[in-house]
Design a protein around this motif. Structure first.
Motif, PDB file in Angstrom:
ATOM      1  N   UNK A 191       0.825  -1.208   0.000  1.00  0.00           N
ATOM      2  CA  UNK A 191       0.000   0.000   0.000  1.00  0.00           C
ATOM      3  C   UNK A 191       0.859   1.257   0.000  1.00  0.00           C
ATOM      4  N   UNK A 192       1.889   1.267   0.829  1.00  0.00           N
ATOM      5  CA  UNK A 192       2.781   2.430   0.897  1.00  0.00           C
ATOM      6  C   UNK A 192       3.493   2.638  -0.445  1.00  0.00           C
ATOM      7  N   UNK A 193       4.002   1.541  -1.008  1.00  0.00           N
ATOM      8  CA  UNK A 193       4.731   1.630  -2.278  1.00  0.00           C
ATOM      9  C   UNK A 193       3.797   2.069  -3.404  1.00  0.00           C
ATOM     10  N   UNK A 194       2.576   1.539  -3.432  1.00  0.00           N
ATOM     11  CA  UNK A 194       1.618   1.903  -4.480  1.00  0.00           C
ATOM     12  C   UNK A 194       1.267   3.385  -4.408  1.00  0.00           C
ATOM     13  N   UNK A 195       1.027   3.885  -3.199  1.00  0.00           N
ATOM     14  CA  UNK A 195       0.709   5.307  -3.034  1.00  0.00           C
ATOM     15  C   UNK A 195       1.899   6.163  -3.470  1.00  0.00           C
ATOM     16  N   UNK A 196       3.100   5.742  -3.078  1.00  0.00           N
ATOM     17  CA  UNK A 196       4.301   6.487  -3.490  1.00  0.00           C
ATOM     18  C   UNK A 196       4.422   6.527  -5.010  1.00  0.00           C
ATOM     19  N   UNK A 197       4.304   5.352  -5.659  1.00  0.00           N
ATOM     20  CA  UNK A 197       4.451   5.304  -7.111  1.00  0.00           C
ATOM     21  C   UNK A 197       3.380   6.144  -7.801  1.00  0.00           C
ATOM     22  N   UNK A 198       2.140   6.087  -7.289  1.00  0.00           N
ATOM     23  CA  UNK A 198       1.053   6.845  -7.903  1.00  0.00           C
ATOM     24  C   UNK A 198       1.302   8.347  -7.798  1.00  0.00           C
ATOM     25  N   UNK A 199       1.668   8.812  -6.609  1.00  0.00           N
ATOM     26  CA  UNK A 199       1.868  10.246  -6.394  1.00  0.00           C
ATOM     27  C   UNK A 199       3.114  10.755  -7.125  1.00  0.00           C
ATOM     28  N   UNK A 200       4.234  10.052  -6.931  1.00  0.00           N
ATOM     29  CA  UNK A 200       5.477  10.490  -7.551  1.00  0.00           C
ATOM     30  C   UNK A 200       5.399  10.390  -9.074  1.00  0.00           C
ATOM     31  N   UNK A 201       4.849   9.283  -9.568  1.00  0.00           N
ATOM     32  CA  UNK A 201       4.749   9.096 -11.004  1.00  0.00           C
ATOM     33  C   UNK A 201       3.852  10.134 -11.659  1.00  0.00           C
ATOM     34  N   UNK A 202       2.711  10.438 -11.009  1.00  0.00           N
ATOM     35  CA  UNK A 202       1.807  11.439 -11.577  1.00  0.00           C
ATOM     36  C   UNK A 202       2.468  12.813 -11.591  1.00  0.00           C
ATOM     37  N   UNK A 203       3.192  13.134 -10.506  1.00  0.00           N
ATOM     38  CA  UNK A 203       3.909  14.418 -10.462  1.00  0.00           C
ATOM     39  C   UNK A 203       4.922  14.497 -11.593  1.00  0.00           C
ATOM     40  N   UNK A 204       5.646  13.408 -11.823  1.00  0.00           N
ATOM     41  CA  UNK A 204       6.667  13.390 -12.872  1.00  0.00           C
ATOM     42  C   UNK A 204       6.036  13.514 -14.254  1.00  0.00           C
ATOM     43  N   UNK A 205       4.921  12.801 -14.464  1.00  0.00           N
ATOM     44  CA  UNK A 205       4.236  12.872 -15.750  1.00  0.00           C
ATOM     45  C   UNK A 205       3.757  14.293 -16.027  1.00  0.00           C
ATOM     46  N   UNK A 206       3.141  14.920 -15.036  1.00  0.00           N
ATOM     47  CA  UNK A 206       2.676  16.297 -15.218  1.00  0.00           C
ATOM     48  C   UNK A 206       3.852  17.243 -15.481  1.00  0.00           C
ATOM     49  N   UNK A 207       4.960  17.006 -14.804  1.00  0.00           N
ATOM     50  CA  UNK A 207       6.146  17.854 -14.994  1.00  0.00           C
ATOM     51  C   UNK A 207       6.671  17.732 -16.419  1.00  0.00           C
ATOM     52  N   UNK A 208       6.723  16.497 -16.942  1.00  0.00           N
ATOM     53  CA  UNK A 208       7.194  16.294 -18.315  1.00  0.00           C
ATOM     54  C   UNK A 208       6.268  16.974 -19.317  1.00  0.00           C
ATOM     55  N   UNK A 209       4.972  16.866 -19.088  1.00  0.00           N
ATOM     56  CA  UNK A 209       4.004  17.496 -19.994  1.00  0.00           C
ATOM     57  C   UNK A 209       4.125  19.010 -19.937  1.00  0.00           C
ATOM     58  N   UNK A 210       4.249  19.560 -18.735  1.00  0.00           N
ATOM     59  CA  UNK A 210       4.366  21.023 -18.600  1.00  0.00           C
ATOM     60  C   UNK A 210       5.639  21.548 -19.258  1.00  0.00           C
ATOM     61  N   UNK A 211       6.738  20.793 -19.153  1.00  0.00           N
ATOM     62  CA  UNK A 211       7.978  21.210 -19.810  1.00  0.00           C
ATOM     63  C   UNK A 211       7.793  21.227 -21.325  1.00  0.00           C
ATOM     64  N   UNK A 212       7.066  20.220 -21.842  1.00  0.00           N
ATOM     65  CA  UNK A 212       6.802  20.184 -23.283  1.00  0.00           C
ATOM     66  C   UNK A 212       5.923  21.358 -23.699  1.00  0.00           C
ATOM     67  N   UNK A 213       4.941  21.698 -22.875  1.00  0.00           N
ATOM     68  CA  UNK A 213       4.077  22.846 -23.176  1.00  0.00           C
ATOM     69  C   UNK A 213       4.878  24.148 -23.178  1.00  0.00           C
ATOM     70  N   UNK A 214       5.799  24.264 -22.235  1.00  0.00           N
ATOM     71  CA  UNK A 214       6.638  25.470 -22.169  1.00  0.00           C
ATOM     72  C   UNK A 214       7.500  25.626 -23.416  1.00  0.00           C
ATOM     73  N   UNK A 215       7.812  24.490 -24.056  1.00  0.00           N
ATOM     74  CA  UNK A 215       8.622  24.530 -25.278  1.00  0.00           C
ATOM     75  C   UNK A 215       7.762  24.751 -26.522  1.00  0.00           C
ATOM     76  N   UNK A 216       6.454  24.891 -26.316  1.00  0.00           N
ATOM     77  CA  UNK A 216       5.573  25.180 -27.443  1.00  0.00           C
ATOM     78  C   UNK A 216       4.872  23.971 -28.038  1.00  0.00           C
ATOM     79  N   UNK A 217       5.031  22.797 -27.463  1.00  0.00           N
ATOM     80  CA  UNK A 217       4.347  21.611 -27.976  1.00  0.00           C
ATOM     81  C   UNK A 217       2.855  21.702 -27.678  1.00  0.00           C
ATOM     82  N   UNK A 218       2.045  21.300 -28.630  1.00  0.00           N
ATOM     83  CA  UNK A 218       0.599  21.279 -28.450  1.00  0.00           C
ATOM     84  C   UNK A 218       0.018  20.030 -29.104  1.00  0.00           C
TER      85      UNK A 218
END
Length: 439
Positions: A191-218
């Motif tokens: 349970x602890x590992x699943x919550x960690x992976x879900x939270x950390x992974x989602x944060x990382x995914x959003x960060x990658x998408x936001x960086x792409x948006x900042x570079x003008x990707x749409x």
């Protein structure tokens, strides 16, 4: 020395041929032949005494043994996924999640929809096919780069749900046979590992998408983009009930029937889906037929890899490699995790990696007195890390066939979320178990 060259070369060749699109039913035995020849293994049973190692005998023993042990689960799992798809139940659940979260949480909606379906026992491939049209629609409305759709689908399907305690996915059930545990083994740490992976992974995914948006990707529309069908769908709760039935039945019978409880659970899911949603089926008979064909292809591909392992584990180099991995200083869980993860990575299959490694590793660690529940959960999580390298069947299918992307554009995010995040989660699990938590 030559045996080790053959083992490493055969594994490397298997990766290369798979990435180039060769069918695993051809690549598996071909690469196993390389291992056998360079290790001096006789090719045919007639060339050796009864019970002695040979290429054909060992390959087919591994292949047929895996099919004999797991075909009912593969069959019912594939049929359950198809009837959920054909009745619109899977679409109904996904659409409900999306509507509740809205466009502003487009990525989260896709991840949660995949997670619910996967943890409910729906086949990973069916989940990807089912959620993809909604993912395209959401990414288009939110104007997000579409190359991240495979990452969102994969993250919700093959990370914090697939190998977690209680999951009906086969990767959580294979260790039961070798460790006499339950699918809920090590649930506190899981349970602890699943919550960690879900939270950390989602944060990382959003960060990658936001960086792409900042570079003008749409978002870039393409001719032939799927549309979300407007056909009548069952009530979302009628879609959720079969998923709950699978989880409840597997919980009730897991102590008495072990991995066979999954047969009853998935059958219960199929029957429940039909009874609750029968008026929404396009063609129930065709769904069962398609599911059966899908099960045959899926188990044959996995068994082809397990057959390769049947040859590999009979050569001298394999024993040397196992000795090295099981002699790693520190917690015995580290050696087990590395062995399963490496084999899963080299073969591109989480279930195949477990089926090859556990017959050898499980008795070794159980004799050492390693906690069975800790070993079960560690092995399950580790199998879902390096298995998602570029040649993995699910990765190739999701990126290329379903999403129409290239590996160069999409795999960076997929690899980060399905390889690196689970590896960090694995390290966290080992640390917690080593500190005595949950054992």
């Amino acid at each position: 020395m030559l045996s080790m060259i053959g083992l490493i070369g055969g594994l490397a060749l298997l990766i290369i041929l798979t990435m180039r699109g060769m069918n695993l039913l051809v690549a598996g035995p071909l690469c196993a032949l390389v291992v056998a020849v360079l290790s001096g293994m006789p090719l045919f049973p007639q060339m050796v005494g009864e019970g002695e190692a040979n290429f054909v005998g060992n390959y087919m023993a591994g292949f047929s043994g895996f099919v004999a042990s797991w075909f009912p689960m593969f069959l019912l799992g594939a049929i359950f996924g198809k009837v959920m798809e054909d009745s619109g139940a899977a679409d109904s659940v996904s659409k409900w999640v999306v509507e509740k979260l809205g466009i502003k949480q487009a990525v989260l909606a896709i991840v949660i929809a995949c997670a619910i379906l996967t943890y409910g026992g729906v086949s990973l491939f069916v989940v990807a096919f089912s959620v993809y049209p909604m993912a395209v629609s959401l990414f288009k409305q939110a104007d997000l780069p579409r190359r991240f759709i495979p990452a969102a689908l994969a993250f919700g399907s093959v990370t914090f749900t697939m190998t977690s305690a209680g999951s009906p996915e086969i990767q959580n059930w294979i260790p039961i046979e070798y460790m006499n545990t339950s699918p809920y083994a090590g649930w506190e740490v899981s349970l602890i590992v699943a919550v960690f992976m879900a939270v950390f992974g989602y944060w990382w995914l959003k960060r990658m998408i936001n960086k792409a948006l900042d570079k003008g990707e749409r978002f870039e529309s393409r001719k032939g983009d799927p549309e979300v069908e407007n056909r009548p769908l069952p009530n979302p709760f009628m879609g959720l009930i079969p998923l709950v039935v699978v989880l409840v039945i597997s919980f009730i019978f897991h102590d008495s029937l072990k991995q066979s409880a999954l047969i009853i659970a998935l059958l219960g899911g199929v029957v429940t889906t039909y009874l609750l949603n029968r008026k929404y089926f396009s063609n129930f008979g065709l769904a069962v037929s398609d599911g059966t064909l899908g099960a045959l292809i899926a188990i044959a591909n996995t068994a082809a890899v397990v057959g390769f392992g049947g040859v590999a584990k009979a050569v001298p180099a394999f024993e040397t490699a196992v000795d090295i991995m099981t002699s790693i200083p520190g917690s015995p869980l580290i050696g087990g995790a590395i062995a399963v993860s490496v084999i899963a990575g080299l073969t591109g299959s989480a279930s195949g990696g477990q089926a090859i490694a556990l017959p050898i590793l499980a008795p070794h660690y159980m004799d050492m007195g390693v906690n069975a529940e800790a070993l079960h959960r560690t092995v399950a999580i580790s199998s879902g890390a390096l298995d998602s390298l570029p040649h993995n069947g699910y990765v190739v299918t999701t990126i290329r066939a379903i999403c129409g992307e290239s590996h160069s554009d999409a795999y960076g995010a997929v690899g980060a979320l399905t390889v690196i995040v689970p590896l960090i989660g694995l390290a966290l699990a080992i640390i917690l178990f080593s500190l005595g938590f949950g054992v």
